[in-house]
Design an enzyme around this catalytic site. Structure first.
Site, mmCIF file in Angstrom:
data_model
loop_
_atom_site.group_PDB
_atom_site.id
_atom_site.type_symbol
_atom_site.label_atom_id
_atom_site.label_comp_id
_atom_site.label_asym_id
_atom_site.label_seq_id
_atom_site.Cartn_x
_atom_site.Cartn_y
_atom_site.Cartn_z
ATOM 1 N N GLN A 123 0.821 -1.217 0.000
ATOM 2 C CA GLN A 123 0.000 0.000 0.000
ATOM 3 C C GLN A 123 0.853 1.264 0.000
ATOM 4 O OE1 GLN A 123 -3.234 0.073 -0.348
ATOM 5 N NE2 GLN A 123 -3.543 -2.134 -0.194
ATOM 6 N N CYS A 127 -9.277 -8.541 3.945
ATOM 7 C CA CYS A 127 -8.184 -9.478 4.227
ATOM 8 C C CYS A 127 -7.432 -9.094 5.483
ATOM 9 C CB CYS A 127 -7.215 -9.589 3.045
ATOM 10 S SG CYS A 127 -7.997 -10.150 1.545
#
Lengths: 407, 152
Positions: free
Chosen positions: A201, A364
């Site tokens: 990310q 997740c």
């Protein structure tokens, strides 16, 4: 400043969903692809396709050069000390599993500790959990401060002389926080542990310098940095890589094979068994060239402004809970929230009917959901090609969905 | 935005079931099956007491989206008191309905409020939400009234 020019580079942004203009706010799941990436990959298959590292003919040599040039590009992007410290996998998950199956298998024993953060994505959690089970090691978690930032005081307690590996994400895919990697590296190294960083990310949104961070391993995926799916990157410090036995064996990774023994190729080929995703790597190269042309200064200016607009709109709407920091100063381009008394999936279906594509679910990160005492959240995540109109459409649609379920 | 399509999916009867689900709670000495929808974290626990090939008691607990909760609530109405064979046929018919195929008028009538869930077929990403409870019930019926142990 305008983002119009960048939007034109992404053909998918012209499509419509459910008879509405596509408002793509799921960049944390995957980013859309600029025409430059699509063209580079089509051109490779149309004009340049050959296998790498083995042919003596011109086309194979050219394919190898293009593939290896991307290794240089990634090494520069991450400021690796040497190009051999970078190798290609199929995803961030694959990269992290690779570290588990090599470094983890070789250096973790019964009674040792592995430390992760509660905010980890399953890909930087389940592999360590399963390694701990196999080895009889202990998996420990670093908690959060009340505002969702990593609790460094807790990290100081959890990382001990027994710790062999500290594995953390640089940027959370739910809370939008960025973790203090340098400090965590110091804490890990003081106990002779290695620091494994999940950069999935981070890489699309901020400059990353693995030497300044002092990360021992660093993983990310091409598809979240405007490149194709199916390509991951793993960086490892050369001195560590030298100690590792390959986890996979076969073609490309050998220098000499005898009846009973094999001499392995040099690093990094040693760790790239089999034909790699050549076209995908070339796509990653085109994505990085594109991203660097836009520049992180521009990326961050746009994403910061849009994140502020998202946070302002959400925190001002009654009945909305935003998870993680509430202020843009501490916030990356990912905002997770819930609508009071409405399940995230119902919210996401409503938004989808307005052409607004967001993620809903546990992202997740089920241990984090348990930590936050929620079963699911809705997540909007922006990229530099989004604009104010996207965020406005999202907020307007959210208001309608909220009113629908409240009525 | 298309509020009409939103209304087509979330019809009043569905919203009512989700807000005040029927047979929500636990039944003592029941056999239970818990299923998860791994994509969203929905969890449904269905309990049944089956005697003489008939569902004597049925209840459910769990958490999840409007569709999963409403579907579970509706299902308990449709299956309560039914012989196992009838219940299994209704579950099969519901599966047919939710994947977009048509049922006879009688079959549809037997499904009661579940008939309104037919619109879910137009929202492929939500079909699993609607079928979770029915899969759990199907597993319980397969275990039947011979099973003396409990499943979790």
């Amino acid at each position: 400043m305008t983002t119009i020019d960048y939007r034109q580079d992404f053909p998918i942004l012209k499509t419509r969903v459910n008879d509405e203009p596509l408002t793509y706010l799921d960049n944390a799941a995957t980013s859309q692809k600029p025409q430059a990436v699509i063209d580079a990959m089509a051109d490779f298959y149309a004009n340049g396709n050959a296998n790498v590292h083995r042919g003596v003919y011109t086309l194979a040599a050219q394919a190898t050069d293009r593939y290896e040039a991307v290794r240089d590009q990634v090494a520069q992007l991450l400021n690796a000390a040497r190009r051999e410290e970078v190798f290609f996998t199929r995803s961030t998950t694959d990269s992290l599993n690779w570290v588990v199956q090599t470094y983890g298998e070789q250096f973790v024993s019964a009674g040792d500790e592995i430390v992760v953060a509660v905010m980890e994505h399953h890909s930087n959690l389940v592999p360590w959990q399963q390694l701990a089970i196999r080895k009889g090691a202990t998996l420990k978690y670093v908690g959060l401060q009340p505002d969702g930032q990593l609790d460094l005081e807790d990290a100081r307690k959890q990382i001990t002389a027994k710790t062999k590996i500290v594995a953390v994400t640089q940027a959370s895919n739910v809370l939008g926080v960025t973790n203090p990697i340098k400090t965590l590296a110091r804490l890990a190294h003081a106990q002779h542990a290695v620091l494994v960083v999940d950069g999935a990310q981070a890489v699309a949104h901020m400059p990353v310098d693995v030497q300044a961070l002092d990360a021992d391993f660093y993983a990310f995926s091409a598809h979240k940095v405007y490149g194709p799916t199916g390509v991951g990157v793993l960086y490892g410090k050369y001195a560590l890589l030298e100690q590792l036995t390959p986890a996979q064996f076969g073609g490309e990774m050998i220098s000499d094979v005898d009846w009973q023994t094999t001499e392995f190729a040099a690093i990094p080929e040693r760790f790239e068994a089999g034909t790699p995703n050549v076209c995908g790597v070339i796509g990653l190269g085109a994505a990085l060239t594109y991203l660097q042309r836009v520049g992180f200064a521009t990326v961050q200016t746009i994403e910061k402004r849009l994140t502020a607009q998202l946070l302002d709109g959400l925190t001002q709407m009654p009945g909305i809970t935003v998870y993680g920091p509430q202020t843009v100063a501490d916030h990356g381009p990912v905002v997770a929230f819930n609508v009071e008394n409405v399940h995230g999936h119902d919210v996401a279906t409503g938004l989808d009917l307005a052409g607004v594509e967001v993620r809903a679910g546990h992202h997740c990160a089920q241990p984090l959901m348990r930590y936050l005492h929620v079963s699911a959240t809705v997540r909007a995540s922006v990229g530099f090609y989004n604009n104010e109109a996207d965020v406005e459409r999202f907020l307007t649609a959210l208001k309608s969905v909220k009113e629908f379920f409240e009525s | 935005m298309s509020l009409l399509r939103l209304k087509a999916l979330y019809q009043t009867v569905i919203l009512e079931h989700a807000q005040a689900p029927h047979h929500f709670g636990t039944v003592p000495d029941a056999q239970t099956v818990t299923l998860h929808n791994p994509t969203c974290g929905d969890e449904i626990n269905v309990q049944m007491v089956i005697q003489d090939h008939q569902i004597k008691q049925i209840a459910f607990t769990g958490s999840g989206c409007t569709i999963s909760q409403a579907s579970a609530s509706i299902m308990t109405d449709v299956l309560a008191g039914q012989p196992v064979a009838v219940a299994q046929q209704r579950i099969a018919n519901f599966s047919t309905l939710i994947t977009g195929d048509t049922l006879t008028a009688d079959e549809q009538h037997a499904l009661g409020d579940a008939a309104v869930l037919a619109t879910v077929a137009e929202f492929p990403t939500r079909i699993k939400c609607a079928t979770l409870a029915w899969h759990a019930a199907d597993q319980l019926l397969t275990m039947g009234d011979d099973a003396d142990g409990r499943t979790k």
